[in-house]
Enzyme design. Structure first.
Site, short mmCIF file in Angstrom:
data_model
loop_
_atom_site.label_atom_id
_atom_site.label_comp_id
_atom_site.label_asym_id
_atom_site.label_seq_id
_atom_site.Cartn_x
_atom_site.Cartn_y
_atom_site.Cartn_z
N TYR A 25 1.06 -1.14 0.19
CA TYR A 25 -0.02 -0.07 -0.27
C TYR A 25 0.77 1.30 -0.11
O TYR A 25 0.74 2.22 -0.50
CB TYR A 25 -0.80 -0.13 1.26
CG TYR A 25 -1.62 1.57 1.58
CD1 TYR A 25 -2.50 1.98 0.87
CD2 TYR A 25 -0.92 2.07 2.59
CE1 TYR A 25 -3.16 3.10 1.12
CE2 TYR A 25 -1.57 3.34 2.88
CZ TYR A 25 -2.69 3.71 2.11
OH TYR A 25 -3.45 5.09 2.19
P1 NAD Z 1 -12.07 5.81 2.42
O1 NAD Z 1 -12.24 4.62 1.79
O2 NAD Z 1 -13.05 6.26 3.50
O3 NAD Z 1 -12.34 6.91 0.89
C1 NAD Z 1 -11.79 6.87 -0.15
C2 NAD Z 1 -12.90 6.84 -1.04
O4 NAD Z 1 -12.50 6.74 -2.40
C3 NAD Z 1 -14.13 5.73 -0.92
O5 NAD Z 1 -15.54 6.27 -0.90
C4 NAD Z 1 -14.11 5.06 -2.44
O6 NAD Z 1 -15.13 4.54 -2.66
C5 NAD Z 1 -13.52 5.96 -3.17
N1 NAD Z 1 -12.85 5.40 -4.44
C6 NAD Z 1 -11.73 4.54 -4.28
N2 NAD Z 1 -11.33 4.29 -5.65
C7 NAD Z 1 -12.05 5.11 -6.42
C8 NAD Z 1 -12.21 5.10 -7.82
N3 NAD Z 1 -11.24 4.43 -8.59
N4 NAD Z 1 -13.06 6.12 -8.36
C9 NAD Z 1 -13.70 7.01 -7.55
N5 NAD Z 1 -13.75 6.70 -6.53
C10 NAD Z 1 -13.02 5.94 -5.67
O7 NAD Z 1 -10.78 6.43 2.89
P2 NAD Z 1 -10.23 7.44 3.85
O8 NAD Z 1 -9.59 7.05 4.96
O9 NAD Z 1 -11.15 8.54 3.92
O10 NAD Z 1 -9.06 8.10 2.78
C11 NAD Z 1 -8.91 9.05 2.02
C12 NAD Z 1 -7.67 9.18 1.45
O11 NAD Z 1 -6.38 9.50 2.29
C13 NAD Z 1 -7.05 7.97 0.99
O12 NAD Z 1 -6.11 8.61 -0.31
C14 NAD Z 1 -5.98 7.37 1.76
O13 NAD Z 1 -5.04 6.59 1.12
C15 NAD Z 1 -5.44 8.61 2.33
N6 NAD Z 1 -4.64 8.37 4.04
C16 NAD Z 1 -5.83 7.88 4.70
C17 NAD Z 1 -5.46 7.72 6.09
C18 NAD Z 1 -6.31 7.06 7.22
O14 NAD Z 1 -5.88 7.31 8.42
N7 NAD Z 1 -7.84 7.28 6.83
C19 NAD Z 1 -4.17 8.10 6.57
C20 NAD Z 1 -3.08 8.47 5.50
C21 NAD Z 1 -3.59 8.52 4.12
C1 UGA Z 2 -4.01 4.20 8.68
C2 UGA Z 2 -4.76 3.91 7.54
O1 UGA Z 2 -5.58 2.76 7.54
C3 UGA Z 2 -4.17 4.00 6.28
O2 UGA Z 2 -5.04 4.02 5.19
C4 UGA Z 2 -3.24 5.19 6.05
O3 UGA Z 2 -2.57 5.41 5.11
C5 UGA Z 2 -2.17 4.90 7.25
O4 UGA Z 2 -3.07 5.12 8.51
C6 UGA Z 2 -0.89 6.01 7.47
O5 UGA Z 2 -1.00 6.95 8.49
O6 UGA Z 2 -0.46 6.08 6.58
P1 UGA Z 2 -3.06 2.30 10.57
O7 UGA Z 2 -2.18 3.28 10.98
O8 UGA Z 2 -2.60 1.13 10.36
O9 UGA Z 2 -3.20 2.82 8.96
O10 UGA Z 2 -4.42 2.69 11.23
P2 UGA Z 2 -5.12 1.81 12.11
O11 UGA Z 2 -5.80 0.80 11.26
O12 UGA Z 2 -5.89 2.90 12.86
O13 UGA Z 2 -4.15 1.00 13.01
C7 UGA Z 2 -3.39 1.84 14.01
C8 UGA Z 2 -2.64 0.58 14.91
O14 UGA Z 2 -3.57 -0.23 15.59
C9 UGA Z 2 -1.67 -0.25 14.38
O15 UGA Z 2 -0.60 -0.07 14.79
C10 UGA Z 2 -2.38 -1.66 14.49
O16 UGA Z 2 -1.23 -2.60 14.39
C11 UGA Z 2 -3.34 -1.31 15.31
N1 UGA Z 2 -4.42 -2.34 15.49
C12 UGA Z 2 -5.20 -1.89 14.26
C13 UGA Z 2 -4.41 -3.23 16.31
O17 UGA Z 2 -3.99 -3.53 17.33
N2 UGA Z 2 -5.70 -4.12 16.31
C14 UGA Z 2 -6.63 -3.91 15.04
O18 UGA Z 2 -7.90 -4.70 15.15
C15 UGA Z 2 -6.37 -2.82 14.14
#
Ligand code: NAD
Ligand code: UGA
Length: 318
Positions: free
Chosen positions: A151
């Site tokens: 990823y």
């Molecule tokens: P999310 O899955 O809730 O939102 C992503 C949305 O994009 C979804 O609604 C999905 O249907 C849409 N999508 C995916 N592929 C598509 C396509 N080909 N065409 C049109 N729509 C499409 O995820 P999120 O947690 O809101 O993340 C948003 C962005 O932030 C992502 O780019 C993710 O990689 C990035 N990001 C998220 C986190 C986090 O902690 N949530 C951390 C770091 C980066």
């Molecule tokens: C999150 C998002 O899912 C990614 O899309 C994003 O890109 C990423 O942050 C980022 O910052 O780049 P992650 O940090 O794995 O990834 O987020 P969580 O799923 O909230 O996990 C946080 C921590 O909880 C991790 O260390 C994981 O090991 C732990 N975890 C997660 C558990 O111990 N149990 C679970 O069931 C899920």
């Protein structure tokens, strides 16, 4: 003055739907794009947009950005590209093709669509996952990225595409490396959402390893504010860390949730899955200096907001 028009991809997602609300509150017209992928229940994504859909300045285009003819997308002032296949631990094996489609190909197609447009900014949602297990903490943006999951590789590839379209064609691209974002509407596969749901239902939660892994957890309103400011002040091509400003261990977060929900967690420890880094911590110097942004919501306040939201979704717990 004519009102600004923003395109938000991934508008129905967790962060995207909050960003749409922030832009509408600012008086910006918004075209949201979402393909409602089935990584998690699309009904949840539809519910995320109930507020915006009641606003006449919001329009939703339902399409897969990897397949559709993108010439049909409107000319806009700013593009916020959040659509992606998220999730660190699910990106192995055959699933990798899904990640390259949504995170690399889609980004390239969108950049081609807008490369001749006179955009004020093209803001890309990158990830702390580009760092993997970093060589230095807090991690500054100019450290050589070294992803630890497939990823992370796809998010880094997307980020490079955004920045190279900037250097070749003058596209004002900005990559925001969000650090684990949480808060109301958090994706159902993410840790705090899983913990809240299980605890409120009396089910067992899985903690990977001993729970001492830590994250620079970022409250969604802070992530959205940084995203908004990246449009106004981002410059480009540039990358910015967007972290919450503190480092919290997973086991500390569980203890806090126990207090907030009034539920003792039943815990099962599982081996740490491949791709999961031990620690993330943002160096926020650039975010503060260039965007004037200081995160304002700490973990206590932020988790209280998520716990409150989860209670409304899943009931009262005990
Ligand atoms: P999310 O899955 O809730 O939102 C992503 C949305 O994009 C979804 O609604 C999905 O249907 C849409 N999508 C995916 N592929 C598509 C396509 N080909 N065409 C049109 N729509 C499409 O995820 P999120 O947690 O809101 O993340 C948003 C962005 O932030 C992502 O780019 C993710 O990689 C990035 N990001 C998220 C986190 C986090 O902690 N949530 C951390 C770091 C980066
Ligand atoms: C999150 C998002 O899912 C990614 O899309 C994003 O890109 C990423 O942050 C980022 O910052 O780049 P992650 O940090 O794995 O990834 O987020 P969580 O799923 O909230 O996990 C946080 C921590 O909880 C991790 O260390 C994981 O090991 C732990 N975890 C997660 C558990 O111990 N149990 C679970 O069931 C899920």
């Amino acid at each position: 003055m004519t009102e600004s028009h923003a395109l938000v991809t991934g508008a129905a997602g967790f962060i995207g739907s909050h960003l749409v609300e922030r832009l509408l509150a600012n008086g910006t017209r918004v075209t949201g794009v979402d393909g409602f992928t089935d990584y998690y229940d699309p009904a949840i994504k539809r519910a995320n947009l109930i507020g915006p859909l009641a606003d006449s300045r919001f329009r939703l285009l339902e399409l897969d950005l990897g397949e559709a003819d993108l010439a049909t997308l409107p000319e806009v002032d700013v593009v916020f590209h959040l659509a992606a296949q998220p999730g660190v631990r699910a990106s192995w094996g055959a699933e990798f093709a899904t990640y390259t489609h949504h995170n690399v190909l889609v980004t390239q197609r969108l950049l081609e669509r807008y490369r001749e447009s006179r955009l004020e900014r093209f803001v890309y949602a990158s990830s702390s996952s580009v760092y993997g297990d970093a060589e230095r903490y807090p991690t500054p943006e100019d450290l050589l990225p070294r992803p630890f999951s497939p990823y992370g590789v796809t998010k880094l590839a997307g980020e490079h595409l955004v920045l190279l379209y900037g250097r070749n064609f003058g596209l004002p691209g900005v990559a925001l490396r969000y650090f684990t974002v949480y808060g109301p509407r958090q994706r159902p596969d993410m840790a705090f959402h899983r913990f809240c749901r299980a605890m409120l239902r009396g089910e067992t939660i899985a903690i990977y390893g001993d729970g001492s892994q830590s994250r620079d957890f970022t409250f969604v309103a802070d992530a959205v504010e940084a995203t908004f400011l990246a449009w106004e002040r981002g410059g480009g091509p540039a990358t910015y860390n967007v972290g919450g400003g503190s480092q919290v261990e997973v086991r500390e977060a569980v203890a806090l949730l126990e207090r907030l929900l009034g539920v003792k967690a039943k815990v099962r420890h599982e081996p740490t899955p491949p791709g999961d880094p031990l620690r993330t911590r943002a160096d926020s110097t650039r975010l503060r200096a260039a965007l004037g942004m200081v995160p304002s919501i700490g973990i206590e306040q932020g988790l209280a907001a998520e716990a409150e939201w989860a209670r409304r979704l899943y009931g009262e717990g005990r």
